[in-house]
Design an enzyme around this catalytic site. Structure first.
Site, short mmCIF file in Angstrom:
data_model
loop_
_atom_site.label_atom_id
_atom_site.label_comp_id
_atom_site.label_asym_id
_atom_site.label_seq_id
_atom_site.Cartn_x
_atom_site.Cartn_y
_atom_site.Cartn_z
N GLU A 157 0.86 -1.19 0.00
CA GLU A 157 0.00 0.00 0.00
C GLU A 157 0.90 1.24 0.00
O GLU A 157 2.09 1.16 0.29
CB GLU A 157 -0.92 0.00 1.22
CG GLU A 157 -1.85 -1.20 1.28
CD GLU A 157 -2.77 -1.18 2.50
OE1 GLU A 157 -2.78 -0.14 3.20
OE2 GLU A 157 -3.46 -2.18 2.74
N SER A 162 8.52 -0.81 2.97
CA SER A 162 9.30 -1.87 3.60
C SER A 162 8.57 -2.44 4.81
O SER A 162 8.70 -3.62 5.14
CB SER A 162 10.68 -1.33 4.02
OG SER A 162 11.45 -1.00 2.89
N SER A 188 1.70 -6.08 -8.82
CA SER A 188 2.15 -6.75 -10.04
C SER A 188 1.07 -7.66 -10.59
O SER A 188 0.35 -8.34 -9.84
CB SER A 188 3.41 -7.57 -9.77
OG SER A 188 4.48 -6.74 -9.38
N TYR A 262 -0.08 -12.77 7.86
CA TYR A 262 1.27 -12.22 8.06
C TYR A 262 2.32 -13.32 7.92
O TYR A 262 3.29 -13.18 7.18
CB TYR A 262 1.35 -11.58 9.44
CG TYR A 262 2.74 -11.17 9.86
CD1 TYR A 262 3.27 -9.95 9.48
CD2 TYR A 262 3.52 -12.01 10.66
CE1 TYR A 262 4.55 -9.57 9.87
CE2 TYR A 262 4.79 -11.64 11.06
CZ TYR A 262 5.30 -10.42 10.66
OH TYR A 262 6.57 -10.05 11.05
N ASN A 270 9.97 -14.94 1.51
CA ASN A 270 11.35 -15.39 1.75
C ASN A 270 11.85 -16.26 0.61
O ASN A 270 12.99 -16.14 0.16
CB ASN A 270 11.43 -16.16 3.07
CG ASN A 270 11.48 -15.25 4.28
OD1 ASN A 270 11.86 -14.08 4.18
ND2 ASN A 270 11.07 -15.76 5.43
N ARG A 273 12.21 -14.34 -2.93
CA ARG A 273 13.40 -13.50 -3.10
C ARG A 273 14.52 -14.23 -3.83
O ARG A 273 15.35 -13.61 -4.49
CB ARG A 273 13.88 -13.01 -1.74
CG ARG A 273 12.98 -11.93 -1.17
CD ARG A 273 13.32 -11.55 0.25
NE ARG A 273 12.34 -10.58 0.73
CZ ARG A 273 11.88 -10.53 1.97
NH1 ARG A 273 12.32 -11.41 2.87
NH2 ARG A 273 11.01 -9.62 2.33
N ARG A 298 33.54 -3.52 -32.08
CA ARG A 298 33.76 -2.07 -32.04
C ARG A 298 35.24 -1.75 -31.88
O ARG A 298 35.93 -2.35 -31.05
CB ARG A 298 32.97 -1.48 -30.87
CG ARG A 298 33.19 -0.01 -30.61
CD ARG A 298 32.47 0.85 -31.59
NE ARG A 298 32.45 2.24 -31.14
CZ ARG A 298 32.15 3.26 -31.92
NH1 ARG A 298 31.80 3.06 -33.18
NH2 ARG A 298 32.13 4.48 -31.44
N GLU A 358 27.97 -0.15 -18.51
CA GLU A 358 28.81 1.02 -18.72
C GLU A 358 29.74 0.89 -19.91
O GLU A 358 30.12 1.90 -20.51
CB GLU A 358 29.61 1.32 -17.45
CG GLU A 358 28.71 1.71 -16.27
CD GLU A 358 29.51 1.96 -15.02
OE1 GLU A 358 30.75 1.81 -15.07
OE2 GLU A 358 28.90 2.29 -13.99
N GLU A 385 9.94 -6.78 -3.20
CA GLU A 385 10.05 -7.95 -2.32
C GLU A 385 11.17 -7.79 -1.30
O GLU A 385 11.90 -8.73 -0.98
CB GLU A 385 10.21 -9.24 -3.13
CG GLU A 385 8.98 -9.53 -3.98
CD GLU A 385 8.94 -10.95 -4.51
OE1 GLU A 385 9.63 -11.81 -3.94
OE2 GLU A 385 8.21 -11.19 -5.48
#
Length: 405
Positions: A157, A162, A188, A262, A270, A273, A298, A358, A385
């Site tokens: 929300e 976190s 999502s 919860y 867990n 992740r 290149r 980079e 997550e």
């Protein structure tokens, strides 16, 4: 006296002779973490074909339109990629969590946004239903998860980032029903979802102990899915706000036990992740695979870019980081499959996500080169997550506990 090298365990000696220095040993074959079984190799081959032949031609279009191609979803269902761990009786593949990690990694090499949709279906929706659903819920929802329906995990929300369980969405008991009110943010798969797993607090005075998970169909009265978010990356893996306005559901819509939402969410996140780590490894490998041919072709000052020592060092460092991240992901996935404690390893795997962008210079930031999209997609890896700082907190807490004695 019989003397053995310290490197040879005595238990491996099966026979020996007092007149000879020749001994017979038996030992089980040890495989590296990257070793794949025949079934796993077949799965990777199938997923790679799907990614290269079906996903790749649509990547730019889906990114620009911020919309996942419907035909890809249908193909993913046909390939049985949406219920990889689900038992065959419900239409799943009866595979392992490691199978899911391999699938997410392989698709992420081409488009992490497509991988995210498959990841969420396998890591959040299917296991929540498999682990905590009643038989009736499994028959109605779990079979659909494997064959033709997308579920969405409605937790976050605007007021709870976190601290995800400081939620304001409530579920008020009304006789045998519950009435859900509140709004979820950045959810999502919400734009394409057929149903939601909604975390709502049925007893706010009890804090997180009142949080309960409810199954809510998209077409239920009072459910409003907002417009698609215009995200920086992962644009095909769309997110949106979801509003629940006096949504009435029966007590039978509770997934698992009352007040255990919860705990369920913590346990499921867990594991999920680990797949964020797999996603980032695949993304980095995909970017790396796009980059090296460019560096070999290149030229500057009469030399290929890959011949410059500074570039070589960056290549070597990044290749090492990608491999290290892959090993961490594979190890934590296998730990989960083996029933070992994996939360610390999962947090480490999610935290450690290399980037490679980079070296491409200006061309890396144009939409004509795939690295630009990989760069945008990678930004969210340290956010959803559990942010990178949350992962560091988790790792530190485990280390603290390990040194208590």
């Amino acid at each position: 006296m019989l003397k053995l090298s310290r490197k040879i365990p005595l238990s491996s000696v099966t026979s020996f002779s007092t007149t000879s220095t020749t001994f017979t040993f038996e030992s089980s074959r040890v495989f590296p973490l990257q070793h794949l079984s025949e079934n796993e190799e077949e799965l990777v081959k199938k997923v790679k074909n799907f990614a290269e032949l079906s996903v790749k031609p649509l990547v730019r279009e889906m990114d620009e339109n911020a919309k996942l191609d419907k035909n890809l979803l249908e193909e993913a269902f046909k390939l049985k990629l949406m219920g990889l761990e689900v038992n065959e009786e419900y239409g799943g593949s009866n595979g392992s969590f490691f199978d899911v990690a391999l699938t997410v990694e392989e698709i992420s090499k081409v488009d992490p946004a497509v991988a995210l949709t498959i990841h969420l279906q396998n890591a959040l929706i299917a296991p929540m239903l498999s682990n905590y659903g009643s038989e009736e819920q499994k028959e109605h929802y779990l079979k659909r998860v494997c064959t033709d329906s997308i579920g969405s995990f409605a937790l976050s929300e605007t007021v709870s980032g976190s601290d995800a369980f400081a939620m304001r969405t409530t579920a008020t008991k009304d006789f045998d029903d519950f009435v859900i009110n509140g709004s979820k943010w950045g959810i999502s798969n919400a734009p394409i979802a057929d149903f939601f797993l909604v975390l709502a607090n049925a007893e706010p005075e009890k804090g997180y102990r009142g949080i309960t998970c409810f199954l809510v169909d998209r077409n239920q009265t009072g459910v409003v899915v907002g417009k698609k978010d215009q995200n920086l990356g992962m644009r095909a893996g769309t997110t949106a706000q979801v509003h629940f306005n006096d949504v009435r559901v029966p007590s039978s819509a509770i997934l698992g036990e009352y007040g255990k939402g919860y705990k369920y969410a913590i346990d499921i996140l867990n594991a999920s992740r680990i797949l964020i780590g797999a996603q980032m490894v695949g993304l980095a490998q995909g970017c790396f695979d796009q980059t090296i041919p460019y560096l070999r072709e290149r030229k500057q000052f009469g030399k290929r870019l890959i011949d410059f020592q500074g570039i070589q060092h960056q290549i070597a460092k990044t290749a090492t980081e990608i491999e290290a991240a892959r090993l961490m992901v594979y190890n934590s996935a296998r730990m989960k499959d083996g029933g070992y404690p994996f939360v610390k390893a999962a947090s480490m795997a999610k935290y450690f996500a290399p980037e490679c962008i980079e070296w491409l210079g200006g061309v890396g930031f144009t939409k004509d080169f795939p690295a630009e999209k990989f760069y945008r997609d990678s930004a969210v890896g340290g956010i959803y997550e559990g942010t990178s700082n949350i992962q560091l907190n988790t790792i530190a807490k485990f280390i603290d506990n390990e040194y208590k004695n």
